[in-house]
Design an enzyme around this catalytic site. Structure first.
Site, PDB file in Angstrom:
ATOM      1  N   LYS A  33       0.831  -1.398  -0.097  1.00 28.01           N
ATOM      2  CA  LYS A  33       0.089  -0.082  -0.130  1.00 28.01           C
ATOM      3  C   LYS A  33       0.880   1.160   0.016  1.00 28.01           C
ATOM      4  CE  LYS A  33      -0.395   0.226   5.138  1.00 28.01           C
ATOM      5  NZ  LYS A  33      -1.306   0.208   6.075  1.00 28.01           N
ATOM      6  N   ARG A 131     -11.461  -0.015  14.797  1.00 31.03           N
ATOM      7  CA  ARG A 131     -11.378   0.958  13.455  1.00 31.03           C
ATOM      8  C   ARG A 131     -12.595   0.321  12.409  1.00 31.03           C
ATOM      9  NH1 ARG A 131      -5.394   1.403  10.957  1.00 31.03           N
ATOM     10  NH2 ARG A 131      -5.896  -0.612  10.246  1.00 31.03           N
ATOM     11  N   TYR A 257      15.021  31.100   5.983  1.00 31.28           N
ATOM     12  CA  TYR A 257      13.737  31.566   6.530  1.00 31.28           C
ATOM     13  C   TYR A 257      13.808  31.728   8.010  1.00 31.28           C
ATOM     14  CZ  TYR A 257      11.840  31.071   1.989  1.00 31.28           C
ATOM     15  OH  TYR A 257      11.344  31.469   0.510  1.00 31.28           O
ATOM     16  N   MET A 305      10.833  24.641   0.754  1.00 31.46           N
ATOM     17  CA  MET A 305      10.015  23.736   0.059  1.00 31.46           C
ATOM     18  C   MET A 305      10.948  22.939  -1.064  1.00 31.46           C
ATOM     19  SD  MET A 305       6.776  24.448  -2.386  1.00 31.46           S
ATOM     20  CE  MET A 305       5.742  25.090  -1.196  1.00 31.46           C
TER      21      MET A 305
END
Length: 370
Positions: A33, A131, A257, A305
């Site tokens: 997955k 769940r 930053y 980023m």
């Protein structure tokens, strides 16, 4: 090439064989997955199936379709509920669908009858995780027996999932609830049962049953909540990059930053073209290390980023040829063989290993399968 991820399929093959040998007669359902935990679902699926896995586990209908469209015809279990609009397609593609309540089974049966093909299903038991799944009780046992003997439904398995392996008493209670259902159902129809994922495979081998569902350990990572170590597991993923720029920064100046780092000396700072958009979290700012030219170098300033700043003072200078310089952010450095383990990064950024691996699925960073 800038940043790149190396996926060592030979190590994945080794891990699959190691797990298969460990669990003896139990079948291995390889969990692929989330794009195989960021490792590449199609390529990893082919490797594990060639090295001892009998089936695959995914979470969404779309993940299952990706594997089928890639030519993988092995059994695939979809571990969560899919939208009813996909029932017929799932049946036609021979996916095994998870169901957690009786109405789901009835609806899948209707779809099966409409296309005149039996539906493969697996019944999820809520043994304590709270769940998904049927709660163990007399009335649900009767519902499960009805599904297991219904026309158009082929119940391939009954399974559950453990909440923890650190609480042995609670694990035993989950086992008892699970076996209450499976022992009743076994009087009426045949199925395979499974409850063990990576941690339980190591800690509770008595729960391996017919099938086990390894995830993390396939990719060479020992779950943090286990005490047992599989010494022959080998990490599958490593992350590398290059240097796009290098500059001198005088003592006392801030970098990045929000000015979270100030140079304590005249420094040489390298720019690495990778950032949080590529799954390198900002919480690694000012504390992660990378390996350059066989030396540990520290990330400085807030991770951006798209870029990360690294202090390479004493390792590189602005006049150096950077063409063949490799930056290792995770895994084994190809030159020095020094290692940065996923556990180190996870601790440094305060994320679970699984979460950090899934962040590594950025499409901007190409995977190279070796």
């Amino acid at each position: 090439m800038g940043s790149f991820t190396l996926i060592n399929l030979e190590n994945l093959a080794n891990n699959t064989r190691t797990i298969k040998d460990l669990v003896n007669s139990s079948e291995v359902m390889a969990i692929v997955k989330a794009d195989a935990y960021g490792h590449g679902a199609v390529e990893c699926s082919k490797t594990v199936l060639a090295n001892g896995a009998s089936s695959l586990g995914v979470v969404t209908f779309e993940e299952a379709m990706e594997l089928r469209e890639a030519g993988i015809d092995a059994p695939i279990l979809i571990l969560t509920h899919i939208h009813p609009k996909n029932y017929k397609s799932a049946i036609l593609n021979d996916f095994s669908m998870t169901i957690s309540h009786f109405k789901q089974g009835v609806d899948i049966q209707k779809a099966s009858i409409e296309i005149n093909k039996p539906a493969k299903i697996q019944i999820k038991i809520n043994s304590g995780l709270n769940r998904n799944g049927f709660r163990p009780a007399e009335e649900t046992a009767i519902e499960i027996i009805r599904l297991g003997t219904a026309k158009g439904l082929n119940v391939e398995g009954i399974y559950s999932h453990l909440a923890t392996v650190q609480d042995e008493e609670f694990t035993k209670s989950q086992q008892e609830r699970f076996e209450f259902i499976t022992m009743n159902a076994a009087n009426y129809f045949h199925f395979k049962k499974h409850i063990s994922a990576s941690a339980a495979i190591l800690e509770f081998p008595e729960l391996n049953y017919d099938v086990v569902r390894p995830g993390l350990i396939l990719y060479g990572i020992n779950p943090t909540d286990t005490s047992v170590k599989l010494l022959n597991l080998k990490p599958v993923m490593s992350l590398h990059s290059k240097i796009t720029n290098i500059q001198r920064v005088p003592a006392g100046e801030s970098i990045g930053y929000e000015r979270s780092f100030f140079t304590a000396r005249d420094s040489v700072i390298a720019i690495v073209p990778i950032g949080y958009a590529d799954g390198y979290p900002t919480t690694l700012s000012n504390n992660a290390r990378v390996v350059i030219n066989g030396k540990d170098c520290i990330v400085v300033g807030k991770i951006c980023m798209d870029q990360t700043m690294v202090d390479v003072t004493g390792v590189l200078d602005i006049d150096d040829d950077l063409e063949n310089v490799v930056v290792t952010l995770l895994g084994e450095d190809p030159i020095s063989k020094r290692k940065i383990k996923i556990e180190e990064l996870a601790n440094g950024c305060h994320l679970a290993i699984r979460e950090l691996l899934c962040l590594r699925s950025s499409k901007r960073i190409p995977r190279i399968f070796t």
